[in-house]
Each structure stands twice: as structure tokens, then as C-alpha cells.
Enzyme design. Structure first.
Site, PDB file in Angstrom:
ATOM      1  CE  LYS A  66      -6.629   1.027  10.099  1.00 52.94           C
ATOM      2  NZ  LYS A  66      -5.447   0.395   9.515  1.00 52.94           N
ATOM      3  CE1 TYR A 100      -9.088   3.014   8.464  1.00 51.24           C
ATOM      4  CE2 TYR A 100      -9.810   4.763   9.941  1.00 51.24           C
ATOM      5  CZ  TYR A 100      -8.806   4.124   9.241  1.00 51.24           C
ATOM      6  OH  TYR A 100      -7.525   4.600   9.322  1.00 51.24           O
ATOM      7  N   GLY A 113      -0.336   5.119  -1.046  1.00 46.89           N
ATOM      8  CA  GLY A 113      -1.284   5.939  -0.286  1.00 46.89           C
ATOM      9  C   GLY A 113      -0.623   7.126   0.393  1.00 46.89           C
ATOM     10  CD  GLN A 114      -2.655  11.687   4.140  1.00 44.76           C
ATOM     11  OE1 GLN A 114      -3.468  10.952   4.693  1.00 44.76           O
ATOM     12  NE2 GLN A 114      -2.546  12.968   4.430  1.00 44.76           N
ATOM     13  N   GLY A 174       0.839  -1.207   0.000  1.00 48.80           N
ATOM     14  CA  GLY A 174       0.000   0.000   0.000  1.00 48.80           C
ATOM     15  C   GLY A 174       0.866   1.246   0.000  1.00 48.80           C
ATOM     16  CG  ASP A 209      -0.622   0.970  -3.979  1.00 51.52           C
ATOM     17  OD1 ASP A 209      -0.568   1.575  -2.904  1.00 51.52           O
ATOM     18  OD2 ASP A 209      -1.688   0.804  -4.609  1.00 51.52           O
ATOM     19  CB  ILE A 210      -3.631  -2.598  -5.941  1.00 55.69           C
ATOM     20  CG1 ILE A 210      -4.414  -3.583  -6.805  1.00 55.69           C
ATOM     21  CG2 ILE A 210      -4.369  -1.273  -5.806  1.00 55.69           C
ATOM     22  CD1 ILE A 210      -5.677  -4.092  -6.142  1.00 55.69           C
TER      23      ILE A 210
HETATM   24  N1  SER Z   1      -7.635   9.904   8.797  1.00 52.93           N
HETATM   25  C1  SER Z   1      -8.467   8.750   8.992  1.00 52.93           C
HETATM   26  C2  SER Z   1      -9.815   8.951   8.464  1.00 52.93           C
HETATM   27  O1  SER Z   1     -10.271  10.083   8.463  1.00 52.93           O
HETATM   28  C3  SER Z   1      -8.535   8.406  10.438  1.00 52.93           C
HETATM   29  O2  SER Z   1      -7.633   7.420  10.708  1.00 52.93           O
HETATM   30  O3  SER Z   1     -10.462   8.019   8.098  1.00 52.93           O
END
Ligand code: SER
Length: 318
Positions: A148, A144, A13-14, A10, A36-37
Site C-alpha cells: 500500500k 500488505y 469484495g467487501q 475487484g 471480478d475474477i
Molecule cells: N481492513 C484491512 C485489514 O485488516 C486494513 O486495511 O487488512
């Protein structure tokens, strides 16, 4: 000592883009394989080893680990809070399957260390919102956040059961200029800088007094590498450490930008992300990270704003 060889999953990503660049400085370009994909992010193109890899493909991951002699994995592939709410089942599958596969691979292949990020999204409405402690009521409300928190428990389980050295941080909202965020509730705090330079106005999807914990990417990257390099006995939780730097609202970040762009204006049009933000902490107690392995942030709101505007201006040329 054996030379460590790192795989980042990944990496487009950011966090991944900047982490790959930073890890290459520490461990040497050829010792950090970014994957990454998607095709390589422009900043990772031709800057070191790169592989196209789907984080859900356990066989391809194992093959790459063997081929490259990987000793550590940073697993960053995930769907974030806002995207996750649009397709909860997919978010759960991607976030959990990639982690469980990586933990399993870590045991089988005797990896020395695994890094996997957690988030302030593990906390929910029933958690104290101010100075949220390391250990507290944890009842996430987004898929999400659920993934986590479940992931943190799996990390702890693999550490206790198999001795796997897996480490994690509960990142706050991350603000960066090199790489773009995607699908998060805290993304407004990046968009606002782009819009301030481009149009001198911004419409926030969170209301003016929505306080959230935030951090500049430079601090997040340094903190991540410091956590990973800390001696094992200093890591006293194998869930994830609270990590904090600053807390602000859309109104306050706008005021910070106005110090540089006086005619910048902001208005507010909260959408579905407001509800997500309302469930999250306003500020975080990260004293455990500070005491156990010496975490310390360098950026606050105003020096972050100055740095963001300076770098973005040079990058996009407004
Ligand atoms: N920055 C993330 C989000 O907004 C939080 O971990 O989903």
C-alpha cells in the site's frame, strides 16, 4: 461534458459490492461496469453490467476498457493484511502488478480519474499510535502495508509525472452487513455481529484492549465518492488521505452489542493477527481530509451497532 463510464475491478469484495451499488445510483446503472475474477456477488447479479476479469490480465483489462468506453477505474482487487502474511510474494505480485498496470493504462487511455484504496496498514511500530498524523514516519511491517505504501508513492509519481488524476484513501477497518470482509485483521469487528445474533457469544482473535481505527461502510462509500467528485484543486495529496470515524477495542464493541443483546458474551484467543494489529495506529488524525475536501463521518460505535444488528437480523433472520 462527456458522460463518465466507470469500471470497478475487484467488485466482488467487501468494498466493491457496496461501491458498485452506490456508483450506479449516482452515474446510472449502465455507466458502471462491475468486474471480478469470480462470478457476480448475489447483490450484483442481474443488477447491471458485469464482466469476469482477472486484475492481473493487462490485455483483458485494456480490451474491456476499449469495448465499454471506460473513462474511470476503481481498482479494488487486493490481498489484505492477514492473507498477505500467509503468502507475501503473491500479495506483493497481485497488489503491485494490478496497480502499475492500471496506472499505465490510465495514462495510455487518457482516463479522467483512477481510484485506488490505501490503508492504515501503511503505518508501523515506529509511527505515533495515537492520532497518527497524515505525514509521519511510515515503516509498514506487513507485506500488505508495504504494497500500500509503495502504491501510494506510485500514485503520486504518476500524478506528478503524467498528470494522472489518481486519488486514494487510507481506510481504517471497515464494517459492513451487505458484503463480507475477507482476509483482514479488522474482520473480527464484522464477525462479532454475526456471532452475536447467531450464538450470543464470540471468541475474538484480538485481545480485549486492542484499539483500532474503524468505520461503517456507509461512511466509507460516501467518503470515497465525495473524494472522487471533489474539484481537483482540493486534492492536495496524491499519496492517500488519512480517513477516520471511530476507534474501539473488542471489549468496547462487545459492550455496545450488549446494549441490544444483554446475554451476549465475549472471550479472547489472540492469534497471529494480534501482532499485525499491535503495529497499527489506535486512532487517526484525518484533519487534512476534513479541511481539504470536507470529509465528515456520520456513524459512531453505538449508532453503527444499532444499524448493523437491525440489518443483519433482517438479512439472516435470527
Ligand atoms: N481492513 C484491512 C485489514 O485488516 C486494513 O486495511 O487488512
Amino acid at each position: 461534458m462527456k458522460q463518465e463510464k466507470i469500471l470497478i475491478i475487484g467488485a466482488g469484495g467487501q468494498i466493491g459490492v457496496e461501491l458498485a451499488l452506490a456508483l450506479r445510483k449516482v452515474y446510472g446503472t449502465d455507466n458502471v461496469v462491475a468486474s471480478d475474477i469470480k462470478a457476480a456477488h448475489p447483490l450484483l447479479k442481474d443488477s447491471g453490467p458485469y464482466a469476469i476479469l482477472n486484475a492481473m490480465d493487462a490485455n483483458a483489462t485494456l480490451e474491456l476498457v476499449k469495448k465499454e468506453g471506460i473513462t474511470q477505474i476503481y481498482l479494488l482487487a487486493a490481498l489484505l493484511s492477514a492473507t498477505g502474511e500467509k503468502d507475501p510474494k503473491k500479495a506483493w505480485e497481485i497488489n503491485m502488478q494490478s496497480l502499475l498496470q492500471t496506472l499505465e493504462l490510465g495514462v495510455q487511455e487518457k482516463l479522467t480519474k483512477i481510484y485506488w484504496p490505501s490503508s492504515i496498514a501503511v503505518f508501523g511500530r515506529s509511527t505515533p499510535h495515537h492520532n497518527t498524523p497524515q505525514e509521519t514516519v511510515i515503516e509498514p511491517q506487513t507485506v500488505y502495508g508495504i504494497s500500500k505504501y509503495a502504491g501510494e508513492l506510485w500514485c503520486q509519481y504518476y500524478n506528478q509525472r503524467w498528470g494522472l488524476d489518481v486519488r486514494s484513501l487510507r481506510y481504517p477497518g471497515l464494517i459492513s452487513w451487505k458484503s463480507e470482509p475477507g482476509g483482514g485483521t479488522t474482520d473480527y469487528a464484522v464477525e462479532i455481529y454475526h456471532e452475536a445474533l447467531k450464538n450470543k457469544k464470540y471468541t475474538s482473535f484480538l485481545s480485549e484492549d486492542t484499539y483500532l481505527p474503524m468505520m461503517y461502510m456507509d461512511d466509507a462509500i460516501r467518503g470515497t465518492i465525495e473524494l472522487m467528485e471533489a474539484p481537483s484543486e482540493k486534492i492536495k495529496t496524491r499519496m492517500a488521505y488519512n480517513l477516520s470515524a471511530m476507534s474501539f477495542s473488542p471489549k468496547e464493541i462487545a459492550a455496545s452489542i450488549q446494549k441490544h443483546i444483554p446475554d451476549f458474551t465475549i472471550d479472547y484467543n489472540p492469534d497471529f493477527r494480534q501482532k499485525i494489529a499491535d503495529g497499527w495506529p489506535k486512532s487517526i488524525d484525518d484533519s487534512a481530509a476534513r479541511e481539504h475536501w470536507g470529509w465528515k463521518n456520520e456513524f459512531d460505535l453505538d449508532n453503527m451497532t444499532a444499524d448493523m444488528l437491525l440489518n443483519l437480523k433482517a438479512k439472516v433472520g435470527h
